[in-house]
Design a protein around this motif. Structure first.
Motif, PDB file in Angstrom:
ATOM      1  N   THR A   1      18.658  42.775  16.367  1.00 28.46           N
ATOM      2  CA  THR A   1      19.551  42.119  15.288  1.00 28.46           C
ATOM      3  C   THR A   1      20.194  40.944  16.093  1.00 28.46           C
ATOM      4  OG1 THR A   1      21.254  43.504  15.253  1.00 28.46           O
ATOM      5  CG2 THR A   1      19.526  43.951  13.536  1.00 28.46           C
ATOM      6  N   GLY A   2      20.123  41.085  17.373  1.00 22.33           N
ATOM      7  CA  GLY A   2      20.986  40.110  18.137  1.00 22.33           C
ATOM      8  C   GLY A   2      22.407  40.386  18.314  1.00 22.33           C
ATOM      9  N   ASP A   3      22.771  41.597  17.899  1.00 28.55           N
ATOM     10  CA  ASP A   3      24.170  42.224  18.126  1.00 28.55           C
ATOM     11  C   ASP A   3      24.532  42.499  19.577  1.00 28.55           C
ATOM     12  OD1 ASP A   3      26.548  43.106  16.736  1.00 28.55           O
ATOM     13  OD2 ASP A   3      26.237  44.981  17.643  1.00 28.55           O
ATOM     14  N   ALA A   4      25.704  41.930  20.217  1.00 30.93           N
ATOM     15  CA  ALA A   4      25.873  42.233  21.626  1.00 30.93           C
ATOM     16  C   ALA A   4      26.385  43.896  21.751  1.00 30.93           C
ATOM     17  CB  ALA A   4      27.067  41.510  22.318  1.00 30.93           C
ATOM     18  N   ALA A   5      27.190  44.343  20.811  1.00 32.07           N
ATOM     19  CA  ALA A   5      27.593  45.646  21.084  1.00 32.07           C
ATOM     20  C   ALA A   5      26.423  46.574  21.106  1.00 32.07           C
ATOM     21  CB  ALA A   5      28.719  45.943  19.901  1.00 32.07           C
ATOM     22  N   GLU A   6      25.385  46.354  20.064  1.00 32.41           N
ATOM     23  CA  GLU A   6      24.281  47.283  20.057  1.00 32.41           C
ATOM     24  C   GLU A   6      23.414  47.212  21.242  1.00 32.41           C
ATOM     25  OE1 GLU A   6      20.236  47.725  17.139  1.00 32.41           O
ATOM     26  OE2 GLU A   6      22.030  46.660  16.684  1.00 32.41           O
ATOM     27  N   GLY A   7      23.117  46.056  21.799  1.00 28.71           N
ATOM     28  CA  GLY A   7      22.475  45.696  22.941  1.00 28.71           C
ATOM     29  C   GLY A   7      23.165  46.272  24.340  1.00 28.71           C
ATOM     30  N   ALA A   8      24.347  46.148  24.340  1.00 27.29           N
ATOM     31  CA  ALA A   8      25.116  46.895  25.350  1.00 27.29           C
ATOM     32  C   ALA A   8      25.130  48.391  25.317  1.00 27.29           C
ATOM     33  CB  ALA A   8      26.609  46.542  25.261  1.00 27.29           C
ATOM     34  N   ALA A   9      24.730  49.058  24.352  1.00 27.18           N
ATOM     35  CA  ALA A   9      24.554  50.544  24.414  1.00 27.18           C
ATOM     36  C   ALA A   9      23.086  51.126  24.390  1.00 27.18           C
ATOM     37  CB  ALA A   9      25.200  51.110  22.898  1.00 27.18           C
ATOM     38  N   SER A  10      22.066  50.083  24.392  1.00 27.93           N
ATOM     39  CA  SER A  10      20.786  50.368  24.420  1.00 27.93           C
ATOM     40  C   SER A  10      20.281  51.075  25.631  1.00 27.93           C
ATOM     41  CB  SER A  10      19.846  49.024  24.132  1.00 27.93           C
ATOM     42  OG  SER A  10      19.910  48.151  25.031  1.00 27.93           O
ATOM     43  N   VAL A  11      19.154  51.828  25.626  1.00 28.68           N
ATOM     44  CA  VAL A  11      18.695  52.226  26.795  1.00 28.68           C
ATOM     45  C   VAL A  11      18.199  51.346  27.658  1.00 28.68           C
ATOM     46  CG1 VAL A  11      16.891  53.914  27.526  1.00 28.68           C
ATOM     47  CG2 VAL A  11      18.083  54.278  25.427  1.00 28.68           C
ATOM     48  N   GLY A  12      17.467  50.283  27.431  1.00 29.84           N
ATOM     49  CA  GLY A  12      16.885  49.231  28.207  1.00 29.84           C
ATOM     50  C   GLY A  12      17.864  48.560  29.140  1.00 29.84           C
ATOM     51  N   TYR A  13      19.126  48.249  28.263  1.00 29.64           N
ATOM     52  CA  TYR A  13      20.207  47.322  28.976  1.00 29.64           C
ATOM     53  C   TYR A  13      20.893  48.289  30.102  1.00 29.64           C
ATOM     54  CZ  TYR A  13      24.703  44.904  29.485  1.00 29.64           C
ATOM     55  OH  TYR A  13      25.562  44.108  29.881  1.00 29.64           O
TER      56      TYR A  13
ATOM     57  N   ALA B   1      19.822  51.255  31.732  1.00 27.79           N
ATOM     58  CA  ALA B   1      19.019  51.874  32.421  1.00 27.79           C
ATOM     59  C   ALA B   1      18.462  50.617  33.561  1.00 27.79           C
ATOM     60  CB  ALA B   1      17.472  52.153  31.837  1.00 27.79           C
ATOM     61  N   ALA B   2      18.485  49.037  32.942  1.00 30.94           N
ATOM     62  CA  ALA B   2      18.264  48.034  33.924  1.00 30.94           C
ATOM     63  C   ALA B   2      19.385  47.755  34.986  1.00 30.94           C
ATOM     64  CB  ALA B   2      17.988  46.801  33.131  1.00 30.94           C
ATOM     65  N   ILE B   3      20.674  48.105  34.572  1.00 29.53           N
ATOM     66  CA  ILE B   3      21.730  47.867  35.296  1.00 29.53           C
ATOM     67  C   ILE B   3      21.833  48.908  36.399  1.00 29.53           C
ATOM     68  CG2 ILE B   3      24.294  47.598  35.340  1.00 29.53           C
ATOM     69  CD1 ILE B   3      24.183  46.159  32.527  1.00 29.53           C
ATOM     70  N   ALA B   4      21.573  50.229  35.869  1.00 28.54           N
ATOM     71  CA  ALA B   4      21.654  51.245  36.795  1.00 28.54           C
ATOM     72  C   ALA B   4      20.659  51.307  37.837  1.00 28.54           C
ATOM     73  CB  ALA B   4      21.339  52.422  35.835  1.00 28.54           C
ATOM     74  N   LEU B   5      19.498  50.753  37.437  1.00 27.85           N
ATOM     75  CA  LEU B   5      18.618  50.525  38.631  1.00 27.85           C
ATOM     76  C   LEU B   5      19.150  49.415  39.699  1.00 27.85           C
ATOM     77  CD1 LEU B   5      15.105  50.538  36.660  1.00 27.85           C
ATOM     78  CD2 LEU B   5      15.886  52.209  38.373  1.00 27.85           C
TER      79      LEU B   5
ATOM     80  N   TYR C   1      25.979  54.192  34.330  1.00 26.40           N
ATOM     81  CA  TYR C   1      25.241  53.376  33.431  1.00 26.40           C
ATOM     82  C   TYR C   1      24.068  54.296  32.586  1.00 26.40           C
ATOM     83  CZ  TYR C   1      27.402  48.910  33.774  1.00 26.40           C
ATOM     84  OH  TYR C   1      27.980  47.953  33.653  1.00 26.40           O
ATOM     85  N   TYR C   2      23.610  55.103  33.778  1.00 28.20           N
ATOM     86  CA  TYR C   2      22.204  56.030  33.262  1.00 28.20           C
ATOM     87  C   TYR C   2      22.888  57.049  32.294  1.00 28.20           C
ATOM     88  CZ  TYR C   2      18.845  55.076  36.974  1.00 28.20           C
ATOM     89  OH  TYR C   2      17.858  54.466  37.639  1.00 28.20           O
ATOM     90  N   LYS C   3      24.018  57.445  32.115  1.00 29.16           N
ATOM     91  CA  LYS C   3      24.554  58.224  31.304  1.00 29.16           C
ATOM     92  C   LYS C   3      24.782  57.616  29.929  1.00 29.16           C
ATOM     93  CE  LYS C   3      24.653  62.217  33.756  1.00 29.16           C
ATOM     94  NZ  LYS C   3      23.843  62.982  33.419  1.00 29.16           N
ATOM     95  N   VAL C   4      25.274  56.481  29.767  1.00 30.11           N
ATOM     96  CA  VAL C   4      25.127  55.539  28.796  1.00 30.11           C
ATOM     97  C   VAL C   4      24.016  55.471  28.215  1.00 30.11           C
ATOM     98  CG1 VAL C   4      25.691  53.262  27.717  1.00 30.11           C
ATOM     99  CG2 VAL C   4      27.241  54.513  29.426  1.00 30.11           C
ATOM    100  N   SER C   5      22.918  55.325  28.895  1.00 27.22           N
ATOM    101  CA  SER C   5      21.674  55.021  28.343  1.00 27.22           C
ATOM    102  C   SER C   5      20.833  56.294  27.872  1.00 27.22           C
ATOM    103  CB  SER C   5      20.548  54.649  29.531  1.00 27.22           C
ATOM    104  OG  SER C   5      20.482  55.626  30.352  1.00 27.22           O
TER     105      SER C   5
END
Length: 296
Positions: free
Chosen positions: A168-180, A182-186, A227-231
């Motif tokens: 939906t283009g929601d920043a808060a939802e995207g910041a809590a997503s697995v992909g986002y 996991a990518a930062i954690a890597l 970040y992994y734990k958030v994902s």
């Protein structure tokens, strides 16, 4: 005739020795013994320059002393404290917010540390470290400059990176997503491995600088874990890891603050001796590249 010539030669030799001793005495007065610099100066090379020991050089520039062409190190000011100052101010702010000091929750309000305070000073220092031939300190300045810039992009809403992970283009939802997350954690994990590699090379300089990189790679792995734990939805553990990483990063920043003050005190000829735990004497004498090639 011969006796007169011998007398003139003896007088010239005596005057030359006296002049050289006066020059050395002048240098030792300029660098008081209380600072520990006078004992490290060997001789005056020219009327405007001097040689310093490898130990003192590594203390001032955070890099092993090597032979370079030109006289840039004599003509230009030491850029290393400038870059460290930008890093320290940014690191202290970042660590305090990660620990939640004063009720702080996000980094958006201090996005300037990621684009100006840190990177601008680090990039300026990088350029002059390169000009002066200081390899390792140039490498460190460049590393941390891009580190802050890359995280500045994440903290700037106008880039829309977090929002791109939401349907939906929601920043808060995207910041809590697995992909986002996991990518930062890597990304932080890769930084952790590289910082560990750099830590090994800091053992050639001094204890304080080595401890800075020890804290850097440990905190990088801890932040990656957060970040992994958030994902995975483990938010309580993620918050604990975030605060733990912030605490270690704060120790890193304080150590950076200390070594910056040490450098400034030495450059300003302060009559105090602040230890950094020199490690250079544990290593063999540095070789020139030409000598290394011959040995191979």
């Amino acid at each position: 005739m011969t006796s007169e010539k011998q007398s003139v030669d003896a007088k010239m030799s005596s005057n030359g020795t006296t002049q050289k001793n006066d020059e050395v005495h002048h240098v030792n007065e300029e660098y008081p013994e209380g600072l520990g610099l006078g004992s490290n100066l060997s001789h005056v090379k020219t009327s405007g320059g001097m040689t310093i020991s490898p130990e003192l050089f590594e203390k001032l520039y955070l890099t092993p002393k090597t032979q370079t062409t030109g006289d840039f190190r004599k003509r230009f000011a030491n850029p290393t404290p400038l870059g460290l100052m930008g890093f320290v101010i940014s690191a202290l702010t970042y660590a305090a917010i990660m620990m939640g000091w004063g009720g702080s929750t996000t980094l958006t309000g201090v996005a300037g540390i990621f684009f100006f305070t840190g990177p601008v000073l680090l990039l300026l220092a990088l350029i002059f470290e390169w000009i002066m031939g200081n390899f390792f300190s140039m490498l460190v300045m460049g590393m941390f400059a891009v580190f802050w810039l890359s995280f500045g992009v994440l903290q700037t809403p106008s880039w829309g990176i977090a929002a791109s992970y939401s349907a939906t283009g929601d920043a808060a939802e995207g910041a809590a997503s697995v992909g986002y997350n996991a990518a930062i954690a890597l990304y932080l994990t890769m930084w952790g491995f590289w910082l560990f590699t750099t830590f090994i090379f800091t053992l050639k300089t001094n204890t304080v600088f080595a401890l800075i990189f020890l804290c850097a790679f440990i905190s990088s792995f801890i932040f990656a874990g957060a970040y992994y734990k958030v994902s995975t939805g483990e938010y309580d553990m993620a918050l604990k890891l975030q605060k733990a990483g912030g605490a270690i990063f704060f120790i890193l920043a304080v150590l950076g603050y200390y070594i910056t003050v040490v450098m400034i005190a030495a450059e300003m000829r302060m009559t105090i001796k602040l230890p950094v735990g020199d490690l250079s004497h544990f290593w063999p004498k540095s070789e020139d590249l030409a000598d290394m090639e011959k040995n191979e």
